[in-house]
Design a protein around this motif. Structure first.
Motif, PDB file in Angstrom:
ATOM      1  N   THR A  16     -43.445 139.152 -26.554  1.00 13.02           N
ATOM      2  CA  THR A  16     -42.694 138.443 -25.514  1.00 13.02           C
ATOM      3  C   THR A  16     -41.487 137.739 -26.118  1.00 13.02           C
ATOM      4  N   THR A  23     -33.334 140.242 -24.234  1.00 10.46           N
ATOM      5  CA  THR A  23     -32.716 139.934 -22.945  1.00 10.46           C
ATOM      6  C   THR A  23     -31.527 139.004 -23.130  1.00 10.46           C
ATOM      7  N   ARG A  43     -34.554 134.443 -15.304  1.00 13.99           N
ATOM      8  CA  ARG A  43     -34.310 135.215 -14.075  1.00 13.99           C
ATOM      9  C   ARG A  43     -34.301 136.706 -14.361  1.00 13.99           C
ATOM     10  N   ARG A  44     -33.623 137.103 -15.436  1.00 15.78           N
ATOM     11  CA  ARG A  44     -33.541 138.524 -15.771  1.00 15.78           C
ATOM     12  C   ARG A  44     -34.933 139.106 -16.038  1.00 15.78           C
ATOM     13  N   MET A  45     -35.819 138.300 -16.608  1.00 14.97           N
ATOM     14  CA  MET A  45     -37.155 138.780 -16.958  1.00 14.97           C
ATOM     15  C   MET A  45     -38.177 138.558 -15.852  1.00 14.97           C
ATOM     16  N   GLY A  46     -37.763 137.888 -14.774  1.00 13.62           N
ATOM     17  CA  GLY A  46     -38.704 137.608 -13.698  1.00 13.62           C
ATOM     18  C   GLY A  46     -39.690 136.520 -14.043  1.00 13.62           C
ATOM     19  N   LEU A  47     -39.271 135.580 -14.903  1.00 12.14           N
ATOM     20  CA  LEU A  47     -40.126 134.465 -15.307  1.00 12.14           C
ATOM     21  C   LEU A  47     -39.565 133.166 -14.761  1.00 12.14           C
ATOM     22  N   SER A  48     -40.366 132.133 -14.816  1.00 11.40           N
ATOM     23  CA  SER A  48     -39.864 130.802 -14.502  1.00 11.40           C
ATOM     24  C   SER A  48     -39.182 130.241 -15.743  1.00 11.40           C
TER      25      SER A  48
END
Length: 246
Positions: A16, A23, A43-48
């Motif tokens: 990760t 990223t 945001r790009r990874m879809g995480l908070s």
């Protein structure tokens, strides 16, 4: 079984971290250093946003990790340029200088982050990932200068006649690096490096366009000047050697 689970979690953690770093680098290439914010990466990874902090202490550490990776890639490119050529240090140094520019011109955004962007205070700490990688890169040319000096010492100035402030800094650098070069030879090395580095940064920042539309022969002339200071020949750049991205 417990160790297997721990090893798996560690591998997942590192995977990760690697994905976060990749990223951030992609955002750097797309939109420059200002795009590498923690929130943009998340945001790009879809995480908070807070999720990133489980892997990096903050923005500075993340940028430092990207820079360390870039230093490693640049160092590998310079080592390849060195190893692809003749065995003599007198011929390797010009090849390394050309390898430096080839990488810089094929990755201008990354080069500007490495050499033309402010360094966060956290990334100046000796134990930081960025600082360790930078020190290793710094020594590539220094060790080659040591090999050249051992083979054929080059002309050096009399440091006793130098400005006291300059002399003190050269002596401090010599001691910190633990180099086999005498301080006067270190001053020649630093003069050569800052000339090449300064010209490349000007090119990367598009600050040569006031006079030069093609920086390559300007850089080749600089290599010739630096080579003369080292008492060696610059040689000729191999055809198609400039500006490659591998």
């Amino acid at each position: 079984m417990e160790r297997t689970g721990s090893d798996r979690r560690r591998r997942q953690h590192e995977a990760t971290r690697d994905e976060i770093r990749r990223t951030a680098r992609a955002l750097l290439i797309e939109a420059g250093p200002q795009a590498m914010s923690v929130s943009a990466v998340a945001r790009r990874m879809g995480l908070s946003g807070p999720a990133i902090y489980r892997y990096y202490a903050g923005h500075d550490e993340l940028v430092g990790a990207v820079i360390a990776e870039l230093f490693a890639e640049l160092g590998a490119a310079i080592e390849q340029a060195r190893d692809d050529g003749p065995a003599s240090p007198a011929e390797r140094l010009p090849a390394m200088a050309r390898g430096l520019r080839a990488w810089a011109t094929s990755r201008p955004v990354e080069f500007r982050l490495l050499f033309a962007a402010p360094i966060a205070e956290a990334n100046r700490a000796p134990e930081s990932e960025r600082q360790r990688a930078g020190e290793h890169f710094d020594e590539l040319f220094l060790r080659e200068a040591e090999a050249l000096w051992a083979e054929r010492p080059f002309p050096v100035p009399d440091l006793r006649e130098a400005d006291p402030g300059l002399r003190a800094q050269v002596l401090a650098y010599t001691e910190r690096k633990g180099t086999s070069l005498p301080p006067a030879a270190v001053q020649v090395f630093l003069t050569c490096w800052t000339r090449l580095y300064g010209l490349l940064v000007m090119e990367a920042l598009d600050q040569l366009a006031f006079a030069y539309t093609d920086p390559e022969p300007v850089y080749e002339a600089c290599i010739a000047e630096v080579a003369a200071l080292l008492g060696i020949a610059a040689g000729a750049a191999p055809a198609g050697d400039v500006g490659r991205r591998s």
